[in-house]
Scaffold this motif. Sequence first.
Motif, PDB file in Angstrom:
ATOM      1  N   GLY A  87       0.840  -1.126   0.159  1.00 28.83           N
ATOM      2  CA  GLY A  87      -0.025  -0.024   0.065  1.00 28.83           C
ATOM      3  C   GLY A  87       0.758   1.324  -0.070  1.00 28.83           C
ATOM      4  N   CYS A  88       0.299   2.226   0.477  1.00 31.73           N
ATOM      5  CA  CYS A  88       1.033   3.593   0.552  1.00 31.73           C
ATOM      6  C   CYS A  88       2.280   3.765   1.577  1.00 31.73           C
ATOM      7  CB  CYS A  88      -0.016   4.775   0.637  1.00 31.73           C
ATOM      8  SG  CYS A  88      -0.538   4.678   2.550  1.00 31.73           S
ATOM      9  N   GLY A  89       1.798   2.940   2.432  1.00 31.27           N
ATOM     10  CA  GLY A  89       3.093   2.679   3.705  1.00 31.27           C
ATOM     11  C   GLY A  89       2.901   3.641   4.729  1.00 31.27           C
TER      12      GLY A  89
ATOM     13  N   CYS B 255      -0.609   5.306   5.522  1.00 28.99           N
ATOM     14  CA  CYS B 255      -2.103   5.435   6.139  1.00 28.99           C
ATOM     15  C   CYS B 255      -2.254   4.405   7.413  1.00 28.99           C
ATOM     16  CB  CYS B 255      -3.052   5.160   5.365  1.00 28.99           C
ATOM     17  SG  CYS B 255      -2.959   3.063   4.903  1.00 28.99           S
TER      18      CYS B 255
ATOM     19  N   CYS C  12      -1.962   0.612   6.517  1.00 24.14           N
ATOM     20  CA  CYS C  12      -0.934   0.246   6.082  1.00 24.14           C
ATOM     21  C   CYS C  12       0.011   0.320   7.427  1.00 24.14           C
ATOM     22  CB  CYS C  12      -0.085   1.145   5.229  1.00 24.14           C
ATOM     23  SG  CYS C  12      -0.894   0.923   3.435  1.00 24.14           S
TER      24      CYS C  12
ATOM     25  N   CYS D 292      -5.540  -0.869   2.209  1.00 24.24           N
ATOM     26  CA  CYS D 292      -4.775   0.512   2.497  1.00 24.24           C
ATOM     27  C   CYS D 292      -5.872   1.717   1.860  1.00 24.24           C
ATOM     28  CB  CYS D 292      -3.792   0.742   1.141  1.00 24.24           C
ATOM     29  SG  CYS D 292      -3.066   2.374   0.951  1.00 24.24           S
ATOM     30  N   ASP D 293      -5.936   2.709   2.744  1.00 27.70           N
ATOM     31  CA  ASP D 293      -6.779   3.781   2.629  1.00 27.70           C
ATOM     32  C   ASP D 293      -6.569   4.558   1.316  1.00 27.70           C
ATOM     33  OD1 ASP D 293      -6.680   4.180   6.186  1.00 27.70           O
ATOM     34  OD2 ASP D 293      -8.435   3.410   4.850  1.00 27.70           O
TER      35      ASP D 293
END
Length: 346
Positions: free
Chosen positions: A91-93, A95, A98, A106-107
Amino acid sequence: MRALRLTAWGEAPASAEVERPVPHGTEVLVRVEAAGLCRSDLHVIDGAPGALPYRLPFTLGHEVAGQVTALGPAADGVSAGDRVVLYGPWGCGSCARCAAGADNYCDRRNTLAWHGAGLGRDGGMAEYVLVPSAGQLVPIGDLPADQAAPLSDAGLTSYHAVAGLRHALGEDTTAVVIGVGGLGHLAVQALRATTASRVLAVDVREDALALADRSGADFSTLMRPDTARVLRARSGGVGADAVFDFVGAPQTLELATGVLRSGGELAVVGSGGGSLTVSKPGVLPAGFRLSLPFWGTRHELAAVVALARSGALHVETERFPLSAAAEAIDRLRGGRVRGRTVLVPD
Ligand code: FEH
Ligand code: ZN
Ligand code: ZN
């Protein structure tokens, strides 16, 4: 190094010679020992231009196991020589999801140009794969790679689906598994290992029923016009407390809703093009609850690896050399594989 690269939408992936990655910062380089082939790879390969947010070219392979061979200067938590399986959803790492190890939810998922290794980022159908940090790795000890790789997607996705409905699967309950392929046979095993429910399995192929029986199903049957009645009878006449549809086709969704107990729960995992109309009044059972589980969390992957190392999960696999990826893809597309297909770098 050799890698199976997707270079144009709607075109078959091709083997290519690319630079072996060098890890920087927290990155970790893994020498690939096995990479599973998934139906989602077919959806990616067949994707129309613009259908997926991924930037071409990239290396396929989101179900990967191997050995750590090099670390960036800021990498910690693993050592060269460690054998590992990749946690595939990236994911984004940053949020909340994550940060909690739930990159699968992941948001910011819908804003990213990737979903993970082999899904917009270079994956493991190659000799080596680079991961952003040791956080994307779970130790596998001496588990064989062709057993470990499928745990990261087929195993994790099945386990996550079962975990979401485990509250409904106590003593004298019934779980139905529709579709006993790469995911379904591991769902049968996860149900037997982590719930008290009786497990009934359905498929359209005799060899899949044999796989269900080997995986511990209490009963397995071919899909026929009277299958809902047969399954209800096997559930003591009240219907299934939980149904797991690993196909997700119109026919299997119809069977699923026809066999559900009042207050029963349906988890749809397969992307078979089916749909449900939810309305009141309607034909769905009272108290019906639906979930669309997707992949799983990092912590669940560690639990899946522990179950496999304890002997509670065994993946039925068909191995192909990476150089025969085109044949493996063709066999999967034609439904001519048993269990999970695994590519091994040659
Ligand atoms: C991955 C990415 C996108 C869609 C579906 C998948 C599954 O293979 C993950 O289990
Ligand atoms: Zn997959
Ligand atoms: Zn995120």
